[in-house]
Design a protein around this motif. Sequence first.
Motif, PDB file in Angstrom:
ATOM      1  N   VAL A   1       0.903  -1.264  -0.055  1.00 40.34           N
ATOM      2  CA  VAL A   1       0.093   0.068  -0.024  1.00 40.34           C
ATOM      3  C   VAL A   1       0.996   1.193  -0.098  1.00 40.34           C
ATOM      4  CG1 VAL A   1      -1.642   1.436   1.481  1.00 40.34           C
ATOM      5  CG2 VAL A   1      -1.969  -1.256   0.816  1.00 40.34           C
ATOM      6  N   VAL A   2       1.969   1.233   0.824  1.00 39.06           N
ATOM      7  CA  VAL A   2       2.590   2.484   0.981  1.00 39.06           C
ATOM      8  C   VAL A   2       3.515   2.827  -0.246  1.00 39.06           C
ATOM      9  CG1 VAL A   2       4.718   3.406   2.018  1.00 39.06           C
ATOM     10  CG2 VAL A   2       2.886   2.483   3.294  1.00 39.06           C
ATOM     11  N   GLU A   3       3.863   1.432  -0.969  1.00 41.14           N
ATOM     12  CA  GLU A   3       4.573   1.832  -2.052  1.00 41.14           C
ATOM     13  C   GLU A   3       3.644   2.092  -3.152  1.00 41.14           C
ATOM     14  OE1 GLU A   3       6.104  -2.094  -3.466  1.00 41.14           O
ATOM     15  OE2 GLU A   3       7.432  -1.395  -4.973  1.00 41.14           O
ATOM     16  N   ALA A   4       2.623   1.676  -3.274  1.00 42.23           N
ATOM     17  CA  ALA A   4       1.645   1.977  -4.311  1.00 42.23           C
ATOM     18  C   ALA A   4       1.254   3.710  -4.198  1.00 42.23           C
ATOM     19  CB  ALA A   4       0.295   1.231  -4.466  1.00 42.23           C
ATOM     20  N   LEU A   5       1.147   4.060  -2.962  1.00 48.72           N
ATOM     21  CA  LEU A   5       0.540   5.398  -2.864  1.00 48.72           C
ATOM     22  C   LEU A   5       1.831   6.368  -3.079  1.00 48.72           C
ATOM     23  CD1 LEU A   5      -1.194   5.363   0.266  1.00 48.72           C
ATOM     24  CD2 LEU A   5      -2.115   5.854  -1.947  1.00 48.72           C
ATOM     25  N   THR A   6       3.058   5.789  -2.709  1.00 48.66           N
ATOM     26  CA  THR A   6       4.326   6.715  -2.897  1.00 48.66           C
ATOM     27  C   THR A   6       4.930   6.700  -4.480  1.00 48.66           C
ATOM     28  OG1 THR A   6       5.171   5.729  -0.917  1.00 48.66           O
ATOM     29  CG2 THR A   6       6.728   6.923  -2.291  1.00 48.66           C
ATOM     30  N   SER A   7       4.561   5.698  -5.045  1.00 47.39           N
ATOM     31  CA  SER A   7       5.156   5.542  -6.537  1.00 47.39           C
ATOM     32  C   SER A   7       4.230   6.175  -7.649  1.00 47.39           C
ATOM     33  CB  SER A   7       5.497   3.969  -6.843  1.00 47.39           C
ATOM     34  OG  SER A   7       4.654   3.077  -6.821  1.00 47.39           O
ATOM     35  N   ALA A   8       2.882   6.117  -7.009  1.00 47.50           N
ATOM     36  CA  ALA A   8       1.975   6.727  -8.142  1.00 47.50           C
ATOM     37  C   ALA A   8       2.188   7.960  -8.641  1.00 47.50           C
ATOM     38  CB  ALA A   8       0.509   6.455  -7.539  1.00 47.50           C
ATOM     39  N   ASP A   9       1.759   8.351  -9.783  1.00 49.26           N
ATOM     40  CA  ASP A   9       1.801   9.810 -10.252  1.00 49.26           C
ATOM     41  C   ASP A   9       0.817  10.412  -9.844  1.00 49.26           C
ATOM     42  OD1 ASP A   9       4.247   9.185 -11.979  1.00 49.26           O
ATOM     43  OD2 ASP A   9       2.706   7.986 -13.334  1.00 49.26           O
ATOM     44  N   ALA A  10      -0.560   9.752  -9.426  1.00 49.80           N
ATOM     45  CA  ALA A  10      -1.569  10.237  -9.204  1.00 49.80           C
ATOM     46  C   ALA A  10      -2.457   9.316  -8.277  1.00 49.80           C
ATOM     47  CB  ALA A  10      -2.598  10.811 -10.185  1.00 49.80           C
ATOM     48  N   ILE A  11      -3.134   9.973  -7.255  1.00 48.07           N
ATOM     49  CA  ILE A  11      -3.900   9.136  -6.582  1.00 48.07           C
ATOM     50  C   ILE A  11      -5.456   9.492  -6.902  1.00 48.07           C
ATOM     51  CG2 ILE A  11      -4.717   8.553  -4.123  1.00 48.07           C
ATOM     52  CD1 ILE A  11      -1.651   9.298  -3.614  1.00 48.07           C
ATOM     53  N   ILE A  12      -6.508   8.361  -6.974  1.00 51.00           N
ATOM     54  CA  ILE A  12      -7.917   8.892  -7.200  1.00 51.00           C
ATOM     55  C   ILE A  12      -8.767   8.337  -5.993  1.00 51.00           C
ATOM     56  CG2 ILE A  12      -9.800   8.364  -8.805  1.00 51.00           C
ATOM     57  CD1 ILE A  12      -7.736   8.059 -11.039  1.00 51.00           C
ATOM     58  N   ILE A  13      -9.147   9.238  -5.395  1.00 50.36           N
ATOM     59  CA  ILE A  13     -10.423   8.814  -4.164  1.00 50.36           C
ATOM     60  C   ILE A  13     -11.639   8.474  -5.310  1.00 50.36           C
ATOM     61  CG2 ILE A  13     -11.745   9.239  -2.312  1.00 50.36           C
ATOM     62  CD1 ILE A  13      -9.360  11.222  -1.653  1.00 50.36           C
ATOM     63  N   CYS A  14     -12.030   7.225  -5.242  1.00 49.49           N
ATOM     64  CA  CYS A  14     -13.153   6.829  -6.117  1.00 49.49           C
ATOM     65  C   CYS A  14     -14.376   7.482  -5.353  1.00 49.49           C
ATOM     66  CB  CYS A  14     -13.254   5.553  -6.129  1.00 49.49           C
ATOM     67  SG  CYS A  14     -12.107   4.780  -7.068  1.00 49.49           S
ATOM     68  N   PRO A  15     -15.400   7.429  -6.189  1.00 47.11           N
ATOM     69  CA  PRO A  15     -16.817   7.865  -5.584  1.00 47.11           C
ATOM     70  C   PRO A  15     -17.699   7.028  -4.701  1.00 47.11           C
ATOM     71  CG  PRO A  15     -17.257   6.985  -7.874  1.00 47.11           C
ATOM     72  CD  PRO A  15     -15.834   6.906  -7.602  1.00 47.11           C
ATOM     73  N   SER A  16     -16.913   6.771  -3.478  1.00 48.56           N
ATOM     74  CA  SER A  16     -17.344   5.774  -2.424  1.00 48.56           C
ATOM     75  C   SER A  16     -17.760   6.705  -1.282  1.00 48.56           C
ATOM     76  CB  SER A  16     -16.296   4.699  -2.118  1.00 48.56           C
ATOM     77  OG  SER A  16     -15.832   3.936  -3.118  1.00 48.56           O
ATOM     78  N   ASN A  17     -18.582   6.135  -0.236  1.00 45.25           N
ATOM     79  CA  ASN A  17     -18.883   6.864   0.706  1.00 45.25           C
ATOM     80  C   ASN A  17     -17.908   7.406   1.600  1.00 45.25           C
ATOM     81  OD1 ASN A  17     -19.945   7.274   3.589  1.00 45.25           O
ATOM     82  ND2 ASN A  17     -21.701   6.373   3.177  1.00 45.25           N
ATOM     83  N   PRO A  18     -17.618   8.778   1.765  1.00 42.90           N
ATOM     84  CA  PRO A  18     -16.745   9.372   2.206  1.00 42.90           C
ATOM     85  C   PRO A  18     -16.654   8.992   3.851  1.00 42.90           C
ATOM     86  CG  PRO A  18     -17.842  11.121   0.972  1.00 42.90           C
ATOM     87  CD  PRO A  18     -18.528   9.816   1.200  1.00 42.90           C
ATOM     88  N   TRP A  19     -17.831   8.769   4.382  1.00 39.96           N
ATOM     89  CA  TRP A  19     -17.685   8.610   5.860  1.00 39.96           C
ATOM     90  C   TRP A  19     -17.301   7.108   6.132  1.00 39.96           C
ATOM     91  CZ3 TRP A  19     -18.594  12.873   8.601  1.00 39.96           C
ATOM     92  CH2 TRP A  19     -19.149  13.996   8.162  1.00 39.96           C
ATOM     93  N   VAL A  20     -17.714   6.342   5.507  1.00 41.26           N
ATOM     94  CA  VAL A  20     -17.527   4.896   6.193  1.00 41.26           C
ATOM     95  C   VAL A  20     -16.957   3.902   5.072  1.00 41.26           C
ATOM     96  CG1 VAL A  20     -19.311   4.913   7.491  1.00 41.26           C
ATOM     97  CG2 VAL A  20     -19.646   4.181   5.155  1.00 41.26           C
TER      98      VAL A  20
END
Lengths: 310, 310
Positions: B179-198
């Motif tokens: 997970v850390v590697e994926a977030l670090t090496s990504a050119d961009a991070i997409i927060i998908c249209p999922s429930n922000p709260w849960v």
Amino acid sequence: MIIAALAGGVGGAKLAQGLARLLPPGNLTIIVNTADDFEHLGLRICPDLDTVCYTLAGISSRQTGWGRANESWNTITALGQLGGPAWFRIGDRDLATHLERTRRLHRGEPLSQVVREFSDAWGIEHLILPMTDSPVATIVRTNEGDLAFQEYFVHRECRPRVHGFEFLGIDAALPAPGVVEALTSADAIIICPSNPWVSIAPILAVPFIRSLVAGGKAVAVSPIVGGRALRGPAAKMYSEMGMKPSALAVATQYQDLVGGFVMDHGDVELTEAIRELGMQTLVCSTVMHSLRDRRQLAGDVLDFLQAGWK
Amino acid sequence: MIIAALAGGVGGAKLAQGLARLLPPGNLTIIVNTADDFEHLGLRICPDLDTVCYTLAGISSRQTGWGRANESWNTITALGQLGGPAWFRIGDRDLATHLERTRRLHRGEPLSQVVREFSDAWGIEHLILPMTDSPVATIVRTNEGDLAFQEYFVHRECRPRVHGFEFLGIDAALPAPGVVEALTSADAIIICPSNPWVSIAPILAVPFIRSLVAGGKAVAVSPIVGGRALRGPAAKMYSEMGMKPSALAVATQYQDLVGGFVMDHGDVELTEAIRELGMQTLVCSTVMHSLRDRRQLAGDVLDFLQAGWK
């Protein structure tokens, strides 16, 4: 007449169903082997109990004798596709029994209570009891080492050569609530045509049960007809244990237990030898295909009992 | 472009599927919420992970968005007939996933390894990671007391009024391997249209993840369109938490995290307010029904990222 019956899986279930058609609910208790129960996929699976329950409920598979009628196999197929252990074929409806039984056992209910509740849910009016609420496990001693029963029976398809059996936990087991009462109050005890080595022997090995069965009111129905087991590895086990498989071998095994022995027409020539063991004999048709066969055999056995085994 | 996507269940899975159609396997990692995982019937159930996996594998139900296509319901129906807890509807094929996952977890495999093996079995080429291998459980604080997430979400059908959330075990959780590697090496991070709260909040609450996402390369896609959640209780939760449900409320919640915000044509009048939060905006069609819609939105988001969010 009040009857207690000892039963394993398919053969025992068939005769139990016949008896249930002829006896009112209060007059029949079926005491079922639990030594081939096992843990699989985190579930407690009780093959003989389920076979007896499904058969009495009229929801068992006619094709296989075990499992449920109109079954689907989607879970076990999907499990196999994931690389999971799919050798023990659990149908989708059958799986619900194992899931819900395991859930109730984990919350502390004894097995006998679960069986009673499931019997109610399935509309079974006769009393079905596990031989014990304690865990007991059949170990089959073979030329390939000691095998857990289902490993031997299902996974290895009974191929290893058998030279003995052990019922782990049997000395610490107690008869399930109701078992002693059923055996004591019964006018007669019927040992159903189940495998003597791995279905009936464990029931008899539960402390107190053997002596209660040996009280002079028990009859046995041979699961061996014409030297062959009607189903399963019983005949193979006799051979590997050094005995010629026959109704006589079965009678010999039950010699100190039963006063009456029920055998098939095909084995009529063994009558005299079996009588010499001190048993009364009934020769009739013991092969049960249809429900009519089951009721017929049950009726013949009940008549035999009623007539005082003459 | 190398992408890491954060996803919950159905909405996140749809965009993830669109992204998977456009990006080669090595260029997309999907990090999935596991805080609504729970134990039920003795099984470890991971609803969001399964929804993402089934969707990417092309075996998810088109009707419901969750569960498997061509599903049968024989086990859960039989379980209900036995008086078992049938409120959580598990299909027969889906059940195999839970049985086999639970078996592997009990034998000591970490969840991330199980997900990888299942992905292989289902032919999923893109990397799907649970946010953590540690157990985390969302508790919903409501006017009817604290409720386990699935109790609130499925059993009570989101009826209780919400006033807060807690993610039990989150402080002791570590990001799953990769997970850390994926977030670090990504050119961009997409927060998908999922429930922000849960769905998204628990992922962000795993130690280290929030700070990695806040590094200036994240965009979010609004799950609220025209003041309504496309699916599930997100809008109701905003209201009960004292906020007017809108794309603006979502953007405000992600204010310190994302530099770009993707919203539906229907919310175009909120563009200016969202830009005032310091975000670039993309207005496009965010409602995904068909696979074509999913690919279209994924393409729009990737273009937005490629253009530097102008």
